[in-house]
Design an enzyme around this catalytic site. Structure first.
Site, PDB file in Angstrom:
ATOM      1  N   ASP A 314       0.722  -1.287  -0.025  1.00 34.74           N
ATOM      2  CA  ASP A 314       0.034   0.132  -0.010  1.00 34.74           C
ATOM      3  C   ASP A 314       1.086   1.090   0.099  1.00 34.74           C
ATOM      4  O   ASP A 314       2.088   1.132   0.254  1.00 34.74           O
ATOM      5  CB  ASP A 314      -0.901  -0.164   1.337  1.00 34.74           C
ATOM      6  CG  ASP A 314      -1.845   1.148   1.251  1.00 34.74           C
ATOM      7  OD1 ASP A 314      -2.257   1.767   0.450  1.00 34.74           O
ATOM      8  OD2 ASP A 314      -1.900   1.740   2.494  1.00 34.74           O
ATOM      9  N   LYS A 315       0.443   2.352  -0.288  1.00 37.00           N
ATOM     10  CA  LYS A 315       1.191   3.573  -0.476  1.00 37.00           C
ATOM     11  C   LYS A 315       0.731   4.417   0.866  1.00 37.00           C
ATOM     12  O   LYS A 315       1.952   4.499   1.869  1.00 37.00           O
ATOM     13  CB  LYS A 315       0.831   4.446  -1.409  1.00 37.00           C
ATOM     14  CG  LYS A 315       1.603   5.889  -1.407  1.00 37.00           C
ATOM     15  CD  LYS A 315       1.114   6.670  -2.739  1.00 37.00           C
ATOM     16  CE  LYS A 315      -0.177   7.309  -2.521  1.00 37.00           C
ATOM     17  NZ  LYS A 315       0.106   8.358  -1.447  1.00 37.00           N
TER      18      LYS A 315
END
Length: 586
Positions: A314-315
């Site tokens: 995920d970012k």
């Protein structure tokens, strides 16, 4: 509070009793290899003592027993310590913080400290921490599949106000009054009826047990052949001499000697070190991963992680620090830097008064966050990182959350979700009539606008040239790794009913804000280490593709030969196209 705890109990589920060390010893003894060795040890002791007497004849048998005990106690000790670590890990995992209103103050407390009477604030993605009743909220959809198996979300409102522990908020937000905690909740009752299953063997243990069994069978086959060949000479000699039915003590000892040789072949063939090697290698791997700050929940992860060729990350909050701040804005068609309090206050003085008023009304009303006074008497902003950043920006330009909220009444809320990519709120104005405010993904909200506020503060039609300029600004912000949000509003026509759906078009653009979430220190180095080890790192995010690309480049994930693609495009590809694309996707 103590009295309430005594009456209603604490918000914890009864845990299964910790298994004793001797249970693990018994489980370790169930190993197929060790059972074969135990039989061999018994035969070896009997044959050895019969042939050579005690203690000389017991050496081989006792040696086998010692190796069995070593394997059993090392395995049992490792598993026992691991079970204690998992128990501690479970406690850590369940230390969830929730936002509650208690004693008139909004505060964060542990899920364990919840008591009936507390008011809990829930938003999209939150797990319902206890059983309770809906007090107030908007568009609340609850996913009860974990409890009922029903995949369709349940609408919770004044007519159906029941919220159950263990379910998840799929859409909307609400305030919930806690009524039941711990084992008295519906989830607690369900947990009480379920018994915990034992740990499965890891893939490596399954394979090695198979190998040990095959080797044992081969060893047994050759041991039987050897015993038959050795015994055949003695039996045929007896047969030729006509003494097949008369056996002397020396003959019996010779047969026992042949049998001892056969047993020795089985003992040598069976790899008694295998269970120990597996246990030790997994224990060392687990220890090493713990030193790298990676807690291993399942032992099998130690071996399967070593086979990983791709990491999908995920970012927000993983690659980045998850502390958002507004650093750039585009208001009245002009770009301004607001990365310091001085810049923000300067911005306020440069803008027309009506623009500032509309901007603050939009930010303070159309939000899933809240500005509260904490126990120290200071302002505290609660909400998601994006909401916190925008509220922080509004306060830095002189906004007052409570005062602005008091000017209008919120009549309807359409919360943000990943499908619509925007949230809307309908305000009932003090002078009568309604105004809708919209906030969300810049390209989507801007596409819904047909007007904008110009430099003088006047509402002007949004022509193609201005729309192109604003879209260029959005792309420019995104290329600088800024998450962009567009704020817009619309005056509702006379005769508009609150029951109607909020309009999708006809909005006036107020501002575009660029929010920065800095990359975590050490991420670029970690990605480089993964790549050198042959592991591909890919980023999966719901963010604007340009922002995602900028962050991915900053982290070293998006390389020159790499590809960035959006979900809708990806889903339209054929299988043949995907086989070509997937290796390049970053």
């Amino acid at each position: 509070m103590q009295r309430r705890q005594d009456i209603y109990g604490i918000n914890k589920f009864t845990e299964s009793e910790t298994r004793s060390f001797w249970v693990f010893v018994w489980e370790a003894l169930q190993d197929t290899t060790l059972i074969i060795l135990a039989i061999c040890a018994f035969v070896s002791l009997v044959v050895g003592i019969t042939m050579e007497g005690w203690p000389k004849g017991a050496h081989d048998g006792l040696g086998i027993v010692a190796s069995i005990l070593l394997v059993v106690f090392v395995t049992a000790t490792s598993d026992y310590r691991q079970s204690l670590q998992f128990k501690d890990l479970d406690k850590e995992k369940r230390k969830i913080q929730v936002q509650v209103t208690r004693k008139g103050f909004r505060q964060r407390i542990s899920i364990y400290d919840l008591l009936p009477g507390d008011v809990v604030n829930l938003a999209i993605g939150d797990q319902v921490p206890a059983d309770g009743l809906f007090i107030s909220g908007f568009s609340l959809l609850i996913n009860e599949s974990s409890l009922t198996g029903e995949s369709e979300p349940v609408v919770v409102n004044e007519e159906n106000p029941f919220l159950l522990s263990g379910t998840k908020v799929q859409d909307g937000s609400c305030k919930m009054l806690v009524t039941t905690v711990g084992m008295r909740t519906q989830w607690g009752k369900l947990m009480a009826t379920l018994s915990e299953g034992g740990d499965d063997e890891t893939p490596l243990q399954v394979k090695l047990n198979g190998v040990a069994t095959i080797i044992g069978q081969i060893g047994l086959f050759f041991a039987v052949i050897t015993f038959i060949v050795l015994s055949q000479g003695l039996i045929s000699k007896k047969y030729h001499d006509g003494l097949l039915l008369s056996w002397s003590g020396d003959d019996a000892l010779a047969m026992l000697e042949h049998f001892a040789i056969a047993v020795t072949i089985v003992v040598v063939a069976v790899p008694e070190g295998l269970p120990l090697a597996v246990t030790l290698s997994l224990a060392f791997a687990m220890k090493k991963m713990m030193n790298d700050k990676a807690l291993v929940r399942n032992l099998a992860a130690c071996e399967t992680m070593g086979s990983a060729t791709t990491i999908c990350s995920d970012k927000t909050g993983t690659l980045t620090t998850n502390h958002m701040t507004v650093v750039k804005t585009c208001i009245c068609g002009n770009i301004r830097e607001v990365n310091s309090p001085q810049n923000a206050s300067k911005l306020c003085s440069e803008l027309p008064e009506n623009v500032v008023r509309t901007l603050l009304e939009s930010i303070f009303n159309n939000t899933g966050g809240e500005v509260v006074i904490n126990q120290d008497g200071k302002h505290q902003i609660l909400g998601t990182p994006t909401e916190t950043a925008i509220l922080e920006f509004a306060m830095s330009i002189g906004g007052n959350f409570k005062a602005k909220r008091a000017e209008t009444k919120i009549a309807k809320v359409e919360p943000f979700n990943s499908t619509k990519k925007r949230m809307c709120v309908l305000l009932e104005l003090a002078e009568g009539g309604y105004r809708s405010h919209c906030k969300g993904a810049s390209e989507i909200v801007l596409a819904a606008c047909d007007k904008f506020i110009d430099e003088t503060g006047a509402v002007t039609p949004l022509d193609k040239a201005t729309a192109g300029k604003l879209n260029g600004i959005i792309d420019g912000f995104a290329n600088e790794a800024l998450r962009t949000l567009c704020l817009a509003y619309r005056e509702m026509e006379e005769g508009f009913s609150i029951e109607e759906q909020l309009p999708q078009q006809g909005y006036t653009c107020i501002a575009i804000v660029g929010i920065k979430d800095p990359v975590r220190p050490g991420v670029r180095e970690s990605v480089a280490i993964c790549r050198s080890a042959g592991v591909t790192v890919r980023m999966v995010t719901g963010d604007n593709i340009n922002t995602a690309k900028a962050i991915a480049r900053e982290c070293g994930i998006l390389t020159e030969d790499g590809l960035a693609i959006e979900g809708p495009d990806f889903r339209e590809k054929t299988l043949e196209e995907l086989l070509v694309l997937v290796p390049k996707i970053r």
